[in-house]
Design a protein around this motif. Sequence first.
Motif, short mmCIF file in Angstrom:
data_model
loop_
_atom_site.label_atom_id
_atom_site.label_comp_id
_atom_site.label_asym_id
_atom_site.label_seq_id
_atom_site.Cartn_x
_atom_site.Cartn_y
_atom_site.Cartn_z
N GLN A 197 0.83 -1.19 0.00
CA GLN A 197 0.00 0.00 0.00
C GLN A 197 0.87 1.25 0.00
OE1 GLN A 197 -2.82 0.01 3.15
NE2 GLN A 197 -3.88 1.86 2.47
N ASP A 198 1.97 1.21 0.74
CA ASP A 198 2.94 2.31 0.74
C ASP A 198 3.97 2.04 -0.35
OD1 ASP A 198 1.70 3.50 2.92
OD2 ASP A 198 2.86 2.30 4.34
N THR A 199 3.89 2.81 -1.41
CA THR A 199 4.76 2.57 -2.57
C THR A 199 6.19 2.98 -2.25
OG1 THR A 199 4.22 4.75 -3.45
CG2 THR A 199 2.88 2.90 -4.19
N TRP A 200 7.13 2.33 -2.93
CA TRP A 200 8.54 2.69 -2.80
C TRP A 200 9.14 2.80 -4.19
CZ3 TRP A 200 13.22 0.47 -4.30
CH2 TRP A 200 14.36 1.09 -3.79
N LEU A 201 9.56 4.01 -4.55
CA LEU A 201 10.24 4.27 -5.81
C LEU A 201 11.48 5.10 -5.50
CD1 LEU A 201 7.11 5.26 -7.94
CD2 LEU A 201 8.37 3.10 -8.09
N PHE A 202 12.52 4.92 -6.30
CA PHE A 202 13.76 5.65 -6.03
C PHE A 202 13.98 6.74 -7.06
CE2 PHE A 202 14.74 1.81 -8.48
CZ PHE A 202 15.43 2.33 -9.56
N ASN A 203 14.95 7.60 -6.77
CA ASN A 203 15.29 8.69 -7.68
C ASN A 203 15.96 8.13 -8.92
OD1 ASN A 203 17.74 11.33 -7.74
ND2 ASN A 203 15.74 11.33 -8.66
N THR A 235 14.88 7.08 -13.48
CA THR A 235 13.86 7.10 -14.53
C THR A 235 12.77 6.08 -14.25
OG1 THR A 235 14.99 5.45 -15.90
CG2 THR A 235 15.64 7.76 -16.21
N ILE A 236 11.64 6.27 -14.89
CA ILE A 236 10.55 5.31 -14.76
C ILE A 236 11.00 3.94 -15.27
CG2 ILE A 236 8.29 4.69 -15.75
CD1 ILE A 236 7.47 7.59 -15.45
N ARG A 237 11.77 3.94 -16.33
CA ARG A 237 12.27 2.67 -16.87
C ARG A 237 13.12 1.93 -15.83
NH1 ARG A 237 14.55 4.70 -20.56
NH2 ARG A 237 13.26 4.23 -22.38
N ASP A 238 14.01 2.66 -15.15
CA ASP A 238 14.86 2.03 -14.14
C ASP A 238 14.05 1.50 -12.96
OD1 ASP A 238 17.08 2.62 -15.67
OD2 ASP A 238 17.55 4.47 -14.58
N ASN A 239 13.00 2.23 -12.58
CA ASN A 239 12.18 1.79 -11.46
C ASN A 239 11.42 0.52 -11.77
OD1 ASN A 239 11.78 3.63 -8.86
ND2 ASN A 239 12.36 4.97 -10.56
N ILE A 240 10.94 0.40 -12.99
CA ILE A 240 10.25 -0.84 -13.37
C ILE A 240 11.26 -1.97 -13.52
CG2 ILE A 240 8.84 -1.97 -15.15
CD1 ILE A 240 7.58 0.73 -15.74
N ALA A 241 12.41 -1.67 -14.17
CA ALA A 241 13.43 -2.69 -14.40
C ALA A 241 14.07 -3.17 -13.11
CB ALA A 241 14.52 -2.15 -15.33
N TYR A 242 13.84 -2.48 -12.00
CA TYR A 242 14.36 -2.89 -10.70
C TYR A 242 13.82 -4.27 -10.32
CZ TYR A 242 15.88 -2.24 -5.84
OH TYR A 242 16.49 -2.36 -4.62
N GLY A 243 12.69 -4.65 -10.92
CA GLY A 243 12.08 -5.93 -10.60
C GLY A 243 12.88 -7.13 -11.07
N GLU A 263 13.19 12.49 -5.57
CA GLU A 263 13.51 11.63 -4.42
C GLU A 263 12.27 11.03 -3.77
OE1 GLU A 263 16.16 11.86 -0.31
OE2 GLU A 263 16.04 13.56 -1.66
N GLU A 264 11.18 11.80 -3.70
CA GLU A 264 9.95 11.29 -3.08
C GLU A 264 8.94 10.85 -4.14
OE1 GLU A 264 9.53 10.86 0.09
OE2 GLU A 264 11.49 11.67 0.61
N ALA A 265 9.33 10.87 -5.42
CA ALA A 265 8.43 10.52 -6.52
C ALA A 265 7.16 11.33 -6.46
CB ALA A 265 8.12 9.01 -6.50
N SER A 266 7.27 12.61 -6.04
CA SER A 266 6.09 13.45 -5.91
C SER A 266 5.70 14.14 -7.20
CB SER A 266 6.35 14.52 -4.83
OG SER A 266 7.48 15.30 -5.15
#
Length: 656
Positions: A491-497, A499-507, A542-545
Motif C-alpha cells: 500500500q505504501d509505494t517505494w520508488l527511487f530517484n 527514470t521510470i524505466r529504471d524503477n520498473i526494471a528494478y524488478g 527523491e519522493e516521486a512526488s
Amino acid sequence: MSEQQRGPAGGGPGGAGRPGQRPGGAGPGFGFGPGRGPGAMGMPVQKAKDFKGTLRRLIGYLRPYRVSLLVVLLTAVLSTVFSIVGPKIMGKATTKLFEGLMGKIQGTPGAKIDFHYIWQILALLGVLYIISALFGFIQQYVMAGVAQKTVYGLRKDVNEKLERLPLKYFDSRTHGEILSRAVNDVDNISGTLQQSLTQFITSFVTLIGVIVMMLTISWIMTLITIVTLPLSFLAIKMIAKRSQLYFKGQQKALGELNGHVEEMYTGHNIVKAFGREKSSVAKFDEVNGQLYESGWRAQFVSGMIMPVMGFIGNIGYVLVSVAGGILVLHSRITIGDVQAFISYSRQFAMPITQTAQIANVIQSTIASAERIFELLDEEEEVPEAAQPAALAANAKDAVPGKAVKVRGDVSFNHVQFRYKDDAPLIEDMNIRVESGQMIAIVGPTGAGKTTLINLLMRFYELNGGSITIDGAALTELKRGDLRSLFGMVLQDTWLFNGTIRDNIAYGRIGATEEEVVAAARAAYADHFIRTLPEGYDTVLNEEASNISQGQKQLLTIARAILADPAILILDEATSSVDTRTEIHIQRAMSELMQGRTSFVIAHRLSTIRDADLILVMNHGTVIEQGTHEELLAAGGFYADLYESQFSTQKRTQDVS
C-alpha cells in the motif's frame, strides 16, 4: 524480487540532538579561527562510557597503517622543529643589525651594518621555512590517506553489519538514529583523524620545543611566562563554567525550534486547513525568543575569552619586555634574544589552548566511535544454513536475477512468535496453502497480518515451529534465494530517484526494453507513462512526488509483474487508484496470480470473495479460515466484519 523497505530518510530535527555531531558545526574547546572560535568554548561535550576500551578498539583500525603513522609523527616533529628554530635565528639578524646601528651612533671607527651576514640569515630562514612547509605537506598527505583508509574500513564494516542485522533492529530504532551512527559518527571520526590528530602532535611538539628554546635564552623570563599560565587557566575555567549553562539552553532551544519547523513544514497543508497559522507563528516566536536569549548570552560570555586572554598575555609581554631590557642592559642576553623570546611567548599559549580544544574533540570522537561499535556488536540474523536446500530439481538451471520456478506449496507448522519474550503474539499457528491458491488475510489493525508476511519472508525468526515452502524449511534456504521467490506490492509505494524505466526494471536484473514496456502495459501504466514529456525516461524525484499516488502504485505493480515471482504478496495494492483503474489492475493481477500462490492482505472484503482460502486473524491468531461463503455461513467474526463493511457502504450509497 521483494519490495524493499524505504531506507532511512533523515534524522529528524537537526542541529541539536543529533548524537555524534559537533554542536554548532564546531568541536567544543578553545581554538580560534572559522568554526572553532571562542563561541565554541563551553559547548556540552558528549563523553564515552568506556573511554579506554573504545580507544583501544579504534586504534585497532589504525594498526595496519603503523608505518604511515610513524611517517606522520616524524614529519610533524621535523616540520615543527624547523619552524621553531626560526625566531632564534631571526634574533641573530636583529642583534647584528642592532650592533651596527649602535656602533654608528656611538661613532665607533669602522662601524657598519653587516648586510651580508643578515642576508645569509634571511636565506637560511627561507630554507628552513620551506623545509618545514615541505614536511608539513608530507604529513598532511600521508595522514589524509590513513584517515580515509581507516574510515573506509569502518564505514564498510558498518554497511556490512547493517545488511546482517535483523528487521527487529530497524523496527526498534528511528531512522534518524541509525543514519546518525552510519554517517554523522563516522564523519566525526574522519574529521578528527584528518585534522585533530596531526594538530595534537604539532601542538605537543611545539609546546615542548618552545619551552626548550625559551630556557636556552633565559630561565628568568621563562619563569615569568609560566607564572601567567595559572591566570589564563583560571579565567578559562570561570568563563567555561558560566557559558556552558547558556550553551545547553541554546542547544535545547535549537532542537525545539528545528522540531517545530519540521513539523509545521511537513504538515503545512493540515496547519492551513485548520487555520492554525497564527498559533504556529506564535510558537515559533516563543521558541525563537528563547534561542535568541540563550544564544546571545552564550556567545557574549564565551566571547570574553579572547579579550581576557589577550589582557593576560599583554601583561606577560610587558613583564617579559621589562625583564629582557634589564638583562640586555646587564649584557646577560642580546637584543635579538629578547625579540626571539617575545615571539616564543606568543607561541606558548597557542598549543595549550589547541590541546584543550583537541581533548574535548577527542572525547566527542571516542563517544562517536563507541556508538558505532555498539552497532557493530548488535546481535545479527541467524546464520545461513551450512548447506542450503534446493527448492526444485531445476534450481541449478535458474537464471540469475529471475525467481526459481517452484510449486509454491506453503505450510505453517505449529508456528510460535513473539516480539517480546513476555508478550506472545502467535501461538501454535497451522496453515496449509497449496500451489496456485489465493490466500486472503483479513482482520482488524494489530491482528498480526503483516507479522505473518514478515515471518514468511524470514524478516523475523520464529520462536517455535516451522514454515516450509515445497517441503523445505525457511531456515534451510539462503535468505536471498528465499526472498527472490516473492513479489510484493504494498500500500505504501517505494520508488527511487531515477527514470521510470529504471524503477520498473528494478524488478528483474537484465530486463530488456520490450519486457519493461510489456510489464507496464500489463499493469495499465503504459498509457500514462507515454503522456509524460519524457516518457519512460522521465526522472522521478527523491519522493516521486512528480507523479500521482495512483501512478506510483501502477509502477510498483508493473515492477512486480516484470519480476515474474513464484509467490505474490499484495497489501491492498489497489487502494490508491480510482475505480476505473482498479478494475484494470484487478484484471491484470488476476492474470498475474494464475498458477502462483498469492497472499493478499485485504482491508476491503469485497475484493477477496474469490479467494481460495481466507484467513481471519485477531490478536495474532487465525481464529477462522475457509472460503467467503463458508465464513459467511458460519456467522462468526468474518461475517460480522463483512456485514459492518457492507452496511457502511450501503449507507454511504444511500446518502450519496
